[in-house]
Design a protein around this motif. Sequence first.
Motif, PDB file in Angstrom:
ATOM      1  N   CYS A  84       1.015  -1.199   0.059  1.00 10.40           N
ATOM      2  CA  CYS A  84       0.339   0.000   0.318  1.00 10.40           C
ATOM      3  C   CYS A  84       1.188   1.510  -0.620  1.00 10.40           C
ATOM      4  N   ALA A  85       1.757   1.125   0.228  1.00 10.88           N
ATOM      5  CA  ALA A  85       2.953   2.737   0.822  1.00 10.88           C
ATOM      6  C   ALA A  85       3.901   2.104  -0.670  1.00 10.88           C
ATOM      7  N   HIS A  86       3.782   1.504  -1.240  1.00 11.86           N
ATOM      8  CA  HIS A  86       4.524   1.950  -2.046  1.00 11.86           C
ATOM      9  C   HIS A  86       5.007   2.574  -2.627  1.00 11.86           C
ATOM     10  N   PRO A  87       6.711   3.534  -3.136  1.00  7.89           N
ATOM     11  CA  PRO A  87       6.648   4.210  -3.970  1.00  7.89           C
ATOM     12  C   PRO A  87       6.248   4.894  -4.933  1.00  7.89           C
ATOM     13  N   PRO A 135       2.008  10.202  -2.648  1.00  8.31           N
ATOM     14  CA  PRO A 135       1.214   9.490  -1.420  1.00  8.31           C
ATOM     15  C   PRO A 135       0.439   9.716  -0.415  1.00  8.31           C
ATOM     16  N   GLU A 136      -0.850   9.795  -1.530  1.00  7.39           N
ATOM     17  CA  GLU A 136      -2.431  10.223  -1.383  1.00  7.39           C
ATOM     18  C   GLU A 136      -2.797   9.249  -1.547  1.00  7.39           C
ATOM     19  N   SER A 137      -2.352   8.308  -2.167  1.00  6.54           N
ATOM     20  CA  SER A 137      -3.550   6.920  -2.866  1.00  6.54           C
ATOM     21  C   SER A 137      -2.590   6.186  -1.628  1.00  6.54           C
ATOM     22  N   ARG A 138      -1.339   6.079  -1.302  1.00  6.68           N
ATOM     23  CA  ARG A 138      -0.963   5.413   0.044  1.00  6.68           C
ATOM     24  C   ARG A 138      -1.471   5.337   1.253  1.00  6.68           C
ATOM     25  N   VAL A 139      -2.088   6.481   1.225  1.00  2.00           N
ATOM     26  CA  VAL A 139      -2.246   6.368   2.702  1.00  2.00           C
ATOM     27  C   VAL A 139      -3.947   5.804   2.906  1.00  2.00           C
ATOM     28  N   ALA A 140      -4.926   6.222   1.346  1.00  2.00           N
ATOM     29  CA  ALA A 140      -6.206   5.848   0.905  1.00  2.00           C
ATOM     30  C   ALA A 140      -5.674   4.409   1.349  1.00  2.00           C
ATOM     31  N   GLY A 198      14.988   2.717   3.394  1.00  2.00           N
ATOM     32  CA  GLY A 198      14.588   3.400   1.846  1.00  2.00           C
ATOM     33  C   GLY A 198      12.561   3.208   2.111  1.00  2.00           C
ATOM     34  N   ARG A 199      12.056   2.190   2.027  1.00  2.00           N
ATOM     35  CA  ARG A 199      10.467   1.394   2.133  1.00  2.00           C
ATOM     36  C   ARG A 199      10.298   2.201   3.011  1.00  2.00           C
ATOM     37  N   LEU A 200      10.623   1.608   4.248  1.00  2.00           N
ATOM     38  CA  LEU A 200       9.677   1.297   5.516  1.00  2.00           C
ATOM     39  C   LEU A 200       9.610   3.530   5.104  1.00  2.00           C
ATOM     40  N   THR A 201      10.432   4.296   5.052  1.00  2.00           N
ATOM     41  CA  THR A 201      10.449   5.516   4.967  1.00  2.00           C
ATOM     42  C   THR A 201       8.889   5.783   4.191  1.00  2.00           C
ATOM     43  N   ALA A 202       9.153   5.788   2.942  1.00  2.00           N
ATOM     44  CA  ALA A 202       7.018   5.208   2.159  1.00  2.00           C
ATOM     45  C   ALA A 202       5.786   5.228   3.517  1.00  2.00           C
ATOM     46  N   VAL A 203       6.175   3.704   4.348  1.00  2.04           N
ATOM     47  CA  VAL A 203       5.122   3.300   4.921  1.00  2.04           C
ATOM     48  C   VAL A 203       5.195   4.253   6.452  1.00  2.04           C
ATOM     49  N   LEU A 204       6.257   4.902   6.858  1.00  3.50           N
ATOM     50  CA  LEU A 204       5.290   5.789   7.897  1.00  3.50           C
ATOM     51  C   LEU A 204       5.328   7.315   7.375  1.00  3.50           C
ATOM     52  N   ILE A 256       3.605  -3.953  -8.979  1.00  5.24           N
ATOM     53  CA  ILE A 256       4.834  -4.193  -8.166  1.00  5.24           C
ATOM     54  C   ILE A 256       3.673  -5.130  -7.035  1.00  5.24           C
ATOM     55  N   PRO A 257       5.437  -5.545  -6.206  1.00  2.00           N
ATOM     56  CA  PRO A 257       4.935  -7.205  -6.065  1.00  2.00           C
ATOM     57  C   PRO A 257       4.582  -6.722  -4.736  1.00  2.00           C
ATOM     58  N   CYS A 258       3.937  -7.483  -4.128  1.00  2.00           N
ATOM     59  CA  CYS A 258       3.998  -7.533  -2.857  1.00  2.00           C
ATOM     60  C   CYS A 258       4.955  -8.250  -1.702  1.00  2.00           C
ATOM     61  N   ARG A 259       5.424  -7.783  -1.222  1.00  2.00           N
ATOM     62  CA  ARG A 259       7.234  -8.678  -0.542  1.00  2.00           C
ATOM     63  C   ARG A 259       7.186  -7.774   0.325  1.00  2.00           C
ATOM     64  N   VAL A 260       7.974  -8.278   1.612  1.00  2.00           N
ATOM     65  CA  VAL A 260       8.340  -7.684   2.852  1.00  2.00           C
ATOM     66  C   VAL A 260       9.789  -6.993   1.557  1.00  2.00           C
ATOM     67  N   PRO A 261      10.093  -6.100   1.947  1.00  2.00           N
ATOM     68  CA  PRO A 261      11.490  -5.959   1.150  1.00  2.00           C
ATOM     69  C   PRO A 261      12.764  -6.419   2.085  1.00  2.00           C
ATOM     70  N   GLU A 262      13.731  -6.749   1.138  1.00  2.00           N
ATOM     71  CA  GLU A 262      14.700  -7.211   1.631  1.00  2.00           C
ATOM     72  C   GLU A 262      15.323  -6.733   2.223  1.00  2.00           C
ATOM     73  N   PRO A 263      16.225  -6.599   3.086  1.00  2.00           N
ATOM     74  CA  PRO A 263      17.092  -5.804   4.501  1.00  2.00           C
ATOM     75  C   PRO A 263      17.792  -4.803   3.291  1.00  2.00           C
ATOM     76  N   GLU A 264      18.299  -4.524   2.493  1.00  2.00           N
ATOM     77  CA  GLU A 264      18.750  -3.760   2.078  1.00  2.00           C
ATOM     78  C   GLU A 264      17.975  -2.291   1.230  1.00  2.00           C
ATOM     79  N   GLU A 265      16.601  -3.211   1.651  1.00  2.00           N
ATOM     80  CA  GLU A 265      15.678  -1.910   0.459  1.00  2.00           C
ATOM     81  C   GLU A 265      14.696  -1.308   1.757  1.00  2.00           C
ATOM     82  N   LEU A 266      15.291  -2.114   3.255  1.00  2.00           N
ATOM     83  CA  LEU A 266      14.024  -2.065   4.278  1.00  2.00           C
ATOM     84  C   LEU A 266      13.915  -0.406   4.759  1.00  2.00           C
TER      85      LEU A 266
END
Length: 432
Positions: free
Chosen positions: A135-138, A142-147, A200-206, A188-198
């Motif tokens: 849902c929070a993919h970059p 941004p408004e679509s992620r929140v929705a 940047g991706r966690l920032t999008a979620v936050l 867009i794959p529905c998966r938990v990011p790899e450790p090295e990706e986390l």
Amino acid sequence: MRGPTGVPADRAAVAAAHRDHWAAVLAATAGAVRDLDLAEDATAEAFAQALEQWARDGVPERPGAWLTVTARRRALDARRREQTLRRKLPLLLWDTGGGADGGAADGATSDGDPRVVDESEVVVRDERLRLLFLCAHPALAPESRVALVLRLVLGLSTEEIAAVFLVPAPTMAARLTRAKRRIALSGIPCRVPEPEELPGRLTAVLDAISLVLAAGHTAPAGERHDRPDLVGEAVRLLELLKHLLPGQGEVHGLLAQALLVQARAGTRADAAGLPVPLDAQDRTRWDRSAVDRADELVLDALRGGHRGPYLLQGAIAAARCVPDRAEDVDWDEVVELYDHLLRHWPGPMVQLNRLVARARRGDEPALLLAELDPVAETLADYRPFHVARADLLRAAGREQEAAAATQEALRCPGNAAEDALLRRGAGPSPLP
């Protein structure tokens, strides 16, 4: 039979299951059919069936497994009836770990997937995380992620989400449809990011959750000054994220901010519904257990060596809320924390908040007014900028200019409660 709140036990169980299992049931169902719309419909139907069947037969021992089996059977049956499984392109690249395809093969039953009947912590964690990161993919606006987070992870209705964004329900329905279509077309794959990706991706979620919190802290429009329901949803998401991804300092920081807003809920507006600045709120009415927990979250993360922007914001909020009296706030500490935050986010809004903190510290108003000029154009439509400028002008004895700045603030977007306060000659604090 009724529970302690007077709600029938079966209905209370369905409500609890919705809160605890919605995202995992939806994720497992979408993994089977790789179609978010179909999975959503089937998940909603499973909860509706639970309302009827649990009242008759009793609550199952494993509600999550019961709901997942029911939802996936409904989704797979619908696919077979429509005879579209082989014609329709897969809409999600769902990484289930079960082979190249992922998901269920044509003719398979949902019972065959061990995830369906396994409610272990690892399985539930993985399903929720996949959905949250999807849902929070970059690649999404941004408004679509929140929705999408509100709809797919929290299970809010389209009407509820439309109320958050102050748009008609059909508009929000179309926005959600476009976002899901973009997920499909972009692969867009529905998966938990790899450790090295986390990171940047966690920032999008936050970032997505922070927008939910911001809308709860100060309503962008409407009659109310705040939206406690949205603050509660932000806390719920962050508690989930902290549980699923322990040891993330940025999660601690944003959760601390959300808890501090929630702790002050009963004091943020007066009897007339007008906003009360933080330093004027009755601290004896705050939820001190929530304040203490927020402070501990910040301290734990700082002791662990974390120094990210959301953690620094949490530290600033704690520095302002932990003292028993507003006059005991250490504004030197707050300004120093803003100095660190500017290294991460050297933007005009952080600069503005730092200037306001310096004003609270007692810095010369005329000097601070001169430092506002470089950000004036960028923040011309930002109400807190004009409120801060009016306060500084008033402190410098320039009353006519202060009145003009207040009028500028009124011309900026804001809610009706803030409008009423500004017309009284005061304004909400620019600091969050």
